[in-house]
Scaffold this motif. Sequence first.
Motif, short mmCIF file in Angstrom:
data_model
loop_
_atom_site.label_atom_id
_atom_site.label_comp_id
_atom_site.label_asym_id
_atom_site.label_seq_id
_atom_site.Cartn_x
_atom_site.Cartn_y
_atom_site.Cartn_z
N GLY A 37 -7.60 -12.07 0.52
CA GLY A 37 -7.77 -11.72 1.93
C GLY A 37 -7.21 -12.68 2.95
O GLY A 37 -6.25 -13.41 2.69
N SER A 38 -7.83 -12.67 4.10
CA SER A 38 -7.36 -13.29 5.34
C SER A 38 -6.90 -14.75 5.21
O SER A 38 -7.60 -15.58 4.64
N SER A 68 -5.47 -10.09 5.76
CA SER A 68 -6.60 -9.16 5.78
C SER A 68 -6.22 -7.80 5.23
O SER A 68 -6.93 -7.24 4.38
N LEU A 72 -7.58 -6.17 1.68
CA LEU A 72 -8.33 -4.92 1.63
C LEU A 72 -7.62 -3.87 0.79
O LEU A 72 -8.26 -3.05 0.13
N ALA A 89 -11.67 -11.13 5.67
CA ALA A 89 -10.96 -10.41 6.72
C ALA A 89 -11.22 -11.05 8.08
O ALA A 89 -12.35 -11.43 8.39
N GLY A 181 -4.83 -9.79 9.68
CA GLY A 181 -5.90 -9.46 10.60
C GLY A 181 -5.69 -10.11 11.96
O GLY A 181 -6.10 -9.58 12.99
#
Length: 344
Positions: A37-38, A68, A72, A89, A181
């Motif tokens: 993720g982020s 992000s 996801l 995220a 993100g």
Amino acid sequence: MNRILNSRIFKTSVIAASIGMAGAAQAQEAEQLRIVGSSTVYPFASYVVEEFGATTEYATPVIESTGSGGGLRLFCNGVGNDTPDITNASRRIKVSEFKRCQENGVTDITEVMVGYDGIAFAQSSVNDPMPLTREQIFKALAAKVPVDGKLVKNPNETWSDVDSSLPDREITVYGPPTTSGTRDAFEELVMEHASEDMEAYGGKAYTDIRSDGAFIDSGENDNLIVKRLSENTDAFGIFGYSFLEENADALLGSSIDGVKPTPEAIGSGEYPVSRSLYFYTKNQHSEEVPAMMEYANLFLSEKMIGDMGYLKGLGLIPAPKDVRAEQRKSLKNQEQLELADLEK
């Protein structure tokens, strides 16, 4: 005859041992927590990962910075050993992403908000401060801008072209990719906000960013943007506040709409480009990956995200005490995220 029998027994034992070792390896792989993720949440999560590996009986989790959107996408691919257990995220999961999760069998997700962050619009500290408004940033970066009432390809080459009160510096901005993100939040908090009241866009938000070289997609590595600002001191960069704080000696963040990027302004929401940071747990993995909940509990502990927590020193802006308590309760109960929660 006995020699042949013994040989067969030996071979069978070797095969059985090999199968046992392979099974143990697969079990260990399944139990090792995998996080994606982020890039904004990555420095905070990485700290928790190292602490978790050093202070518990579990293997140190594997963590990857994918952005992000990228995280996801991997998270929502399905359930099983080949998919992540947690994704970070720097913005909330989108309705379309949630629906894709559901379609792929990822039906039990808990959303956890860990704190706040601001998006910095920063330059090299060798320059004088350059206060900006969201409208000025929009006019510098939008793919099309209104000229004499018509939308045309953005003609602004320098900041003084945007506003005569700004310096005569070429517009060069290093920023995140579409999977980030930070990019999503920037488009919502800056581009949408600035354009929604402009007649030329017909009352609709406009988020298209120019692709003629003024805005340079710099990937998911925010440290690379920081490095580029030291090499091109006329340029600006877009990244999470934590990277600005970490490099305060080399970078200077612009005030936006008259508000400087400070922890106090970000935490209160006064800074107009503030956002919440999240992670999402795949609860269907919680039994096979017991480290998942243990790690998540450590992340939400006061020693990590509290007012005096370790992550504050890395740039995380703590949420209020009652909000932190709500997030711990949600995690403990593995409260299931519903589509209706995202459509509010």
